[in-house]
Motif scaffolding. Structure first.
Motif, PDB file in Angstrom:
ATOM      1  N   ASN A 176      23.050  -5.406  -5.076  1.00  0.00           N
ATOM      2  CA  ASN A 176      22.378  -4.981  -6.310  1.00  0.00           C
ATOM      3  C   ASN A 176      22.764  -3.602  -6.815  1.00  0.00           C
ATOM      4  N   ALA A 177      23.366  -2.791  -5.950  1.00  0.00           N
ATOM      5  CA  ALA A 177      23.684  -1.428  -6.380  1.00  0.00           C
ATOM      6  C   ALA A 177      24.950  -1.419  -7.234  1.00  0.00           C
ATOM      7  N   ASP A 178      25.003  -0.468  -8.156  1.00  0.00           N
ATOM      8  CA  ASP A 178      26.201  -0.315  -8.980  1.00  0.00           C
ATOM      9  C   ASP A 178      27.327   0.267  -8.132  1.00  0.00           C
ATOM     10  N   GLU A 201       0.832  -1.201   0.000  1.00  0.00           N
ATOM     11  CA  GLU A 201       0.000   0.000   0.000  1.00  0.00           C
ATOM     12  C   GLU A 201       0.872   1.259   0.000  1.00  0.00           C
ATOM     13  N   ALA A 202       1.925   1.227   0.812  1.00  0.00           N
ATOM     14  CA  ALA A 202       2.834   2.374   0.872  1.00  0.00           C
ATOM     15  C   ALA A 202       3.505   2.595  -0.475  1.00  0.00           C
ATOM     16  N   VAL A 203       3.843   1.476  -1.141  1.00  0.00           N
ATOM     17  CA  VAL A 203       4.477   1.588  -2.459  1.00  0.00           C
ATOM     18  C   VAL A 203       3.506   2.208  -3.454  1.00  0.00           C
ATOM     19  N   GLN A 204       2.259   1.747  -3.429  1.00  0.00           N
ATOM     20  CA  GLN A 204       1.247   2.297  -4.356  1.00  0.00           C
ATOM     21  C   GLN A 204       1.027   3.791  -4.127  1.00  0.00           C
ATOM     22  N   ARG A 205       1.065   4.183  -2.854  1.00  0.00           N
ATOM     23  CA  ARG A 205       0.863   5.603  -2.539  1.00  0.00           C
ATOM     24  C   ARG A 205       1.949   6.455  -3.190  1.00  0.00           C
ATOM     25  N   LEU A 206       3.186   5.959  -3.116  1.00  0.00           N
ATOM     26  CA  LEU A 206       4.275   6.693  -3.764  1.00  0.00           C
ATOM     27  C   LEU A 206       4.054   6.753  -5.275  1.00  0.00           C
ATOM     28  N   ALA A 207       3.688   5.596  -5.845  1.00  0.00           N
ATOM     29  CA  ALA A 207       3.466   5.548  -7.297  1.00  0.00           C
ATOM     30  C   ALA A 207       2.368   6.524  -7.701  1.00  0.00           C
ATOM     31  N   ALA A 208       1.324   6.593  -6.852  1.00  0.00           N
ATOM     32  CA  ALA A 208       0.192   7.463  -7.165  1.00  0.00           C
ATOM     33  C   ALA A 208       0.571   8.937  -7.128  1.00  0.00           C
ATOM     34  N   SER A 209       1.637   9.245  -6.397  1.00  0.00           N
ATOM     35  CA  SER A 209       1.978  10.668  -6.251  1.00  0.00           C
ATOM     36  C   SER A 209       3.183  11.050  -7.091  1.00  0.00           C
ATOM     37  N   GLY A 210       3.476  10.260  -8.138  1.00  0.00           N
ATOM     38  CA  GLY A 210       4.509  10.682  -9.084  1.00  0.00           C
ATOM     39  C   GLY A 210       5.800   9.911  -9.028  1.00  0.00           C
ATOM     40  N   GLY A 211       5.949   9.022  -8.012  1.00  0.00           N
ATOM     41  CA  GLY A 211       7.144   8.183  -7.964  1.00  0.00           C
ATOM     42  C   GLY A 211       6.900   6.881  -8.709  1.00  0.00           C
ATOM     43  N   ARG A 212       7.850   5.963  -8.554  1.00  0.00           N
ATOM     44  CA  ARG A 212       7.676   4.635  -9.135  1.00  0.00           C
ATOM     45  C   ARG A 212       7.681   3.605  -8.016  1.00  0.00           C
ATOM     46  N   GLY A 213       6.898   2.582  -8.184  1.00  0.00           N
ATOM     47  CA  GLY A 213       6.878   1.519  -7.191  1.00  0.00           C
ATOM     48  C   GLY A 213       7.794   0.382  -7.592  1.00  0.00           C
ATOM     49  N   ALA A 214       8.443  -0.215  -6.596  1.00  0.00           N
ATOM     50  CA  ALA A 214       9.284  -1.382  -6.854  1.00  0.00           C
ATOM     51  C   ALA A 214       8.747  -2.551  -6.038  1.00  0.00           C
ATOM     52  N   ALA A 215       8.936  -3.753  -6.551  1.00  0.00           N
ATOM     53  CA  ALA A 215       8.408  -4.940  -5.893  1.00  0.00           C
ATOM     54  C   ALA A 215       9.442  -5.598  -4.997  1.00  0.00           C
ATOM     55  N   ARG A 216      10.667  -5.197  -5.178  1.00  0.00           N
ATOM     56  CA  ARG A 216      11.761  -5.756  -4.380  1.00  0.00           C
ATOM     57  C   ARG A 216      12.815  -4.677  -4.158  1.00  0.00           C
ATOM     58  N   VAL A 217      13.652  -4.888  -3.147  1.00  0.00           N
ATOM     59  CA  VAL A 217      14.769  -3.968  -2.919  1.00  0.00           C
ATOM     60  C   VAL A 217      15.604  -3.840  -4.200  1.00  0.00           C
ATOM     61  N   ALA A 218      15.894  -5.003  -4.799  1.00  0.00           N
ATOM     62  CA  ALA A 218      16.773  -5.002  -5.979  1.00  0.00           C
ATOM     63  C   ALA A 218      16.236  -4.079  -7.065  1.00  0.00           C
ATOM     64  N   GLU A 219      14.936  -4.062  -7.222  1.00  0.00           N
ATOM     65  CA  GLU A 219      14.306  -3.261  -8.279  1.00  0.00           C
ATOM     66  C   GLU A 219      14.435  -1.766  -7.963  1.00  0.00           C
ATOM     67  N   ALA A 220      14.329  -1.425  -6.663  1.00  0.00           N
ATOM     68  CA  ALA A 220      14.455  -0.015  -6.284  1.00  0.00           C
ATOM     69  C   ALA A 220      15.885   0.481  -6.472  1.00  0.00           C
ATOM     70  N   VAL A 221      16.807  -0.409  -6.272  1.00  0.00           N
ATOM     71  CA  VAL A 221      18.221  -0.044  -6.268  1.00  0.00           C
ATOM     72  C   VAL A 221      18.805   0.013  -7.676  1.00  0.00           C
ATOM     73  N   ALA A 222      18.238  -0.809  -8.580  1.00  0.00           N
ATOM     74  CA  ALA A 222      18.827  -0.962  -9.915  1.00  0.00           C
ATOM     75  C   ALA A 222      18.952   0.378 -10.639  1.00  0.00           C
ATOM     76  N   GLY A 223      20.165   0.732 -10.979  1.00  0.00           N
ATOM     77  CA  GLY A 223      20.385   1.942 -11.767  1.00  0.00           C
ATOM     78  C   GLY A 223      20.302   3.232 -10.997  1.00  0.00           C
ATOM     79  N   ALA A 224      20.106   3.170  -9.686  1.00  0.00           N
ATOM     80  CA  ALA A 224      19.982   4.411  -8.905  1.00  0.00           C
ATOM     81  C   ALA A 224      21.340   5.073  -8.692  1.00  0.00           C
TER      82      ALA A 224
END
Lengths: 294, 294, 294, 294
Positions: free
Chosen positions: D84-86, D35-58
C-alpha cells in the motif's frame, strides 16, 4: 500397492523411494534436481516435473526435505502439496524440522481434509540404504496404523510417540543426546590425553561401565585416531541443535546443557569443521584446551 | 597368601576386605568405626585399633577412604601409613580423590621406599558386594602386575591406564561422562513430557539408536517413574565432579560441559536431593522448567 | 606508629609496604626474594631473613601471598607466623585465597590468641602503587576497627563485609562478575563484527544504556583494537575463578554462569594467552567462532 | 512536518506516536486495539481502521510491533505496508526482531522502491514516555540522515551502526549483555548470602571497582530486597534472547555464555516469573541453590 508421491530425492530420499518401488508401490517422485528424478524413473518409479504432478492422484505423499522453509514452500506454497492433493490424502513428512512447523502443517492440511504425520528418521545415509531407519511418528493413531506398512519398508524401529509434532520432538531429543555425548566423550579424551593417560585404554574402561554408550562403541577408535570422515556432518547436527532449541522454546522448558552443546556444535561449524563427522566436536575441545591436532 | 593392611571399612571397603579374607589372604583392618572393625574380625580377618597396627608387617596396604583430606591424614599424617609401613610395602589407594593428591602421595612414599598405586573403582556398593568392580590403576607397570591377583579378587574390569594419578583421571573421566549423560537424559525427558510426547515410548526409540547408553538401559524406567532410591548418591557425585574439575585444572584443559554439569549436580545437592540416586539430576531440570514433581 | 611484619613483597606487597613506611610505621619485611627485601630496607623499612624475624615483636603481621598453599606454609607451617607471633598480635592476610583457608587460619590462630582478618584487595598493581585499592575485610568488627588506619594507608574503598572468610567471598564475587562481563563483552564484539556491524559504534551505544559497565568504559577501545597488555593477567584470573568455584562449593550453591566462565578463562590460559590481560578472553570467543586475529 | 503512518500503538508505540504529534508531525495511527487508535486520535493524531489507511500517502511509515511474525504480516502480508505504500516511502521498523527478518524486509521493500531502516530501541516504557530512548539503526546512511529528525523526537542516544539488520544485531548484543550481567549479579548475591556475607555491603564494594555496572547501580537494592516490579519483563527478555541466538546463528558464531543465559532466562519464564522484572533472574539462581524466597 499404494500410489505414492515422493518429494525430495536427496541422499536420504533417493534410497527410500527406491525401496518403496522395490516393495511394489507406484512411486512418482519430484526433486529440484532433474538428475535425481531421472534416477528414480530409471529404477522403476515415475518422474514428475513439478510438485503438483507428483501429488496428483496419490494416496500418500511423502516429503523428505532439508529444513522447515523447504517444507513450508513445498507443502503450503502455491503449487504445493496442499493446493494439489485430493482430500483424504495422507501426507507423511519425514523431514527433520521444528515441531511447531509440523503442527502448523497439520493444521493447514486439516482444513483441506488432508491427514498428516510427522515422521523424522535417524540412522543416516546408511540407514536409508539398508532400510534400517528408526522412525519417530507424530499424529493420529489411525493414520500411523495405515502408514505402518510403508514405514516397515524403509525402517526397523518404528514408533508412534504422540500427537502432531511429537515425532520431531523425539528426534530433537535424540540429537541433543547424541551431540551432548559427543561433547562429553571429547572432554574425557582431552582430559586423559593431557594428563598422560593412555586414552585408548581409558576409553575401553569407560565403555565397560555405567558410562557405556553406543558412541563409545562405534567411534572411540576413530576419535582417538582423529579420523572424522562422515557419517553425519557437523553442519547437519548444527541445524538439528537449532531445532532442539526451538522445540525447548515451544515447550517452555529450560535445557542448559542443550543450550551449551548447541554453541559447541556451532563452534565446530564456525571453526571450519562443518563437513566433518559430528565426532569432530572433539576438535572444538582440543582448540579450547590449546591442544589442536592437524 | 598376602598379608594385607586394609584401612577404611565403609560401604565399599567392608565387602572388599571380606572378599580378600575369603580368598585366603590375611587381612588386618582398621576403621574409625569400631563396629566395622569388629565385623571384619568376626568374619575371619583381624581387627586393628590404629592405622599403625594395621600396617605393621603388611606386604600390601589398601586404603579405601572418602576423600583426599582423609588420604592425606591416613597416609601422610603422624601415625599414618608412611610413618609405619616397612620399606618395600605396596600401598594401593583405592579411594576416589584428586589426581594431584595421588601424585603427591606417590612422591612422598618413594622417599621412604614405599611403592604406590592409585586404583579407584566404579561399580558402587553392588559392585563391591559382587566383586565385579571396574578398577582403573595408575602407577608403575611392575607394581600393577604384582597387585593384579588382589584386584582380581574384588573386580572384573581391571586396567593399567598410565602413571601415578592416571587411575584417578580415568575415574574422573568416567564420572563426568556419567553425570553429563544423566543431565542430558533428564533434559530429553523434560522436553518430551512438556511437549505432550509419551516419554516412555520416546526413550525406547532413543535407546535403539545412536543415543543408546547404559544409563538409558538401566534407569529410564525408574527415571520416568521418578524413583530415585540410590544407587550412587548425588552427594557423592558432587564430590566426584569436584575431582573432575580439579583434574582439568591440573591438566590445564578447558571442559565447558563438565563445568556446567558440576553446577547442575551442585544444584541437585543444594536443592536437597543429595541422598537420592544421581539419576535425580532429572529433578533439577524439572525445577528449572517449572515442572516439579512431588 | 605500629610495628608491622610484612611478608610477601611482590608486585602488590612491595608498594603497599612502602606506603606503610612512608606513613610512619615501622615495617619489617620478608620475601623469598632477597632483592625484594633489600629494596624495602633501602626505602626506610627493615629487612628480615626469615618469617620468624619479621614477625618477632610485631603488633600487626600482614601477609600478601600468591595462593592458599603459600598462606598455609607461611602462617601455619613450622617457623611460620603462628609459631612465632606473640599472643595478641593481629594477623591481616591480604592474599586472595579460598574462604575456607581463611576460616581455617582464623581458627588455628585463635588457639594461640592471635586475631585474624582476611582482607583481599582489588585494583591491581596500579591500585597498590597509587594506594587506591578496594579492601574487603572479613573477621571481627573490633579487629577491623583497629586495622582501619592501616587499610587507609593503602586503600580507598574499605569495607567490613562479614565474619572470617567474608572478605574472600566478596573478592570471589568480584572476580566472577569481572570475568563474566569480559566474556559477555567478548561475545557482543564477536557477534557484531561477524554481522558486519561497526563494533566501535555498537559498543558506544551499549555503554550508554542498561548494559553500561566499567569494563566497557575502560577497555572497549583496546579490546576492539586487540591490545591486551596487562593489567591483570588471565593466569591470575584463572586462579581466582578456581577460588570462586571453591567458595561456591563451600557455600553449597550452584553457579552455572560462574562454572562456564571458569572454563572459558581456563581456555584462555590453555590456548597460551595466560600472560595477556584478562580482556583477552575475547580471543577465546574469536577462536570458538573461527575468527582468530593474530 | 512529515506525514507519518504509525503502526503498533502499544506500551512503547503509543507514547512515541504522541511525541511525534506533539512535535508537529501529522501522524495517522493503526493498531489492532481500537482503543489505542482512539487514544491517538484524541491527542491530536488521526486514527486509521486498517494498515492500508495508515500507510496511504505517508512519507514515512513507522512500525513498532511485538515480534517478527507480526512484522512479516504487517509489512509483507496482503493489505500490508509494502502493498500500500507509495514508492519512495521510508519504512522505519522500530520493533525488536531477528536481524534476518530485517534484511528480508529490506530486500522485499527494495523491489517496490521502498527504503527501510531497522531501528530497535532500548530504554523501555520509561524511555518511550520520556523520549529518552537509545536507538540503534541499520540501513543506508542517507536514509538514516533523513530519519534523524524523527529519531530525535523520541530518543536521546541515536546511532547508525551498519547495514540492514545491524540495528537489530546491536540490540541483540545489548540484551545478551544485560541478561548476562543480571545472571552474574544474581550469582554474586546468592554466593554472598549463602556464605554469611552482608550482600548489601558486598555489592557496594563491587559497585566501586572493576565490576561496576549500571545494573548494580540501579537494581542492587531492589534485588537484595527481592522487589521485582517491572520494568522490563522476563517474558520480553526471553523473546530477546531468542533473537540473540538467532543472530548468532545467522552470523555463524559461537556464543557459549549467551547460550546459557538464554536457558536461564527461559527457566525464569518456565518457573512462573515471566511477568516479573528481568532482575528476577536472581530467583532462578536461588532455586538452583535451594534457597527460594517467597
Amino acid at each position: 500397492m499404494t500410489s505414492i508421491g515422493f518429494i525430495g530425492l536427496g541422499i536420504m530420499g533417493s534410497p527410500m523411494a527406491a525401496h518403496l518401488v522395490d516393495a511394489g508401490h507406484q512411486v512418482t517422485g519430484y526433486d529440484v534436481s532433474a538428475e535425481a528424478v531421472q534416477r528414480l524413473a530409471a529404477s522403476g518409479g515415475r518422474g514428475a516435473a513439478r510438485v503438483a504432478e507428483a501429488v496428483a492422484g496419490a494416496d500418500v505423499v511423502i516429503t523428505m526435505l532439508p529444513n522447515h522453509p523447504h517444507v513450508e514452500e513445498v507443502v503450503l506454497g502455491d503449487g504445493g502439496v496442499l493446493a494439489n492433493a485430493d482430500s483424504g490424502t495422507l501426507l507423511i513428512d519425514m523431514s527433520t524440522i521444528r515441531p511447531e512447523t509440523s503442527i502448523a502443517v497439520a493444521e493447514a492440511a486439516a482444513e483441506r481434509g488432508i491427514r498428516v504425520l510427522d515422521a523424522p528418521v535417524s540412522g543416516g545415509e546408511a540407514g536409508a540404504k539398508q532400510a534400517s531407519l528408526s522412525i519417530m511418528v507424530g499424529g493420529e493413531e489411525a493414520d500411523f496404523a495405515s502408514a505402518r506398512p510403508l514405514f516397515e519398508v524403509v525402517g526397523r524401529t518404528i514408533a508412534h510417540v504422540g500427537p502432531h509434532g511429537a515425532g520431531q520432538v523425539v528426534k530433537a531429543a535424540n540429537q541433543l543426546l547424541v551431540g551432548g555425548i559427543y561433547g562429553l566423550v571429547g572432554e574425557a579424551i582431552v582430559l586423559m590425553e593431557a594428563s598422560g593417560v593412555d586414552a585408548k585404554t581409558g576409553l575401553d574402561v569407560l565403555a565397560g561401565g555405567l558410562a557405556a554408550n553406543r558412541i563409545l562403541d562405534l567411534k572411540r577408535e576413530t576419535m582417538v585416531a582423529r579420523e572424522f570422515t562422515p557419517g553425519f556432518r557437523i553442519d547437519l547436527h548444527h541445524k538439528d541443535m537449532g531445532i532442539a532449541l526451538a522445540a525447548a522454546r515451544a515447550a517452555d522448558v529450560s535445557l542448559p546443557l542443550t543450550g551449551l552443546v548447541a554453541q559447541l556444535v556451532a563452534a565446530g561449524r564456525a571453526m571450519g569443521y562443518g563437513s566433518l563427522d559430528h565426532s569432530a566436536l572433539l576438535k572444538v575441545t582440543e582448540q579450547l584446551s590449546g591442544r589442536p591436532t592437524p
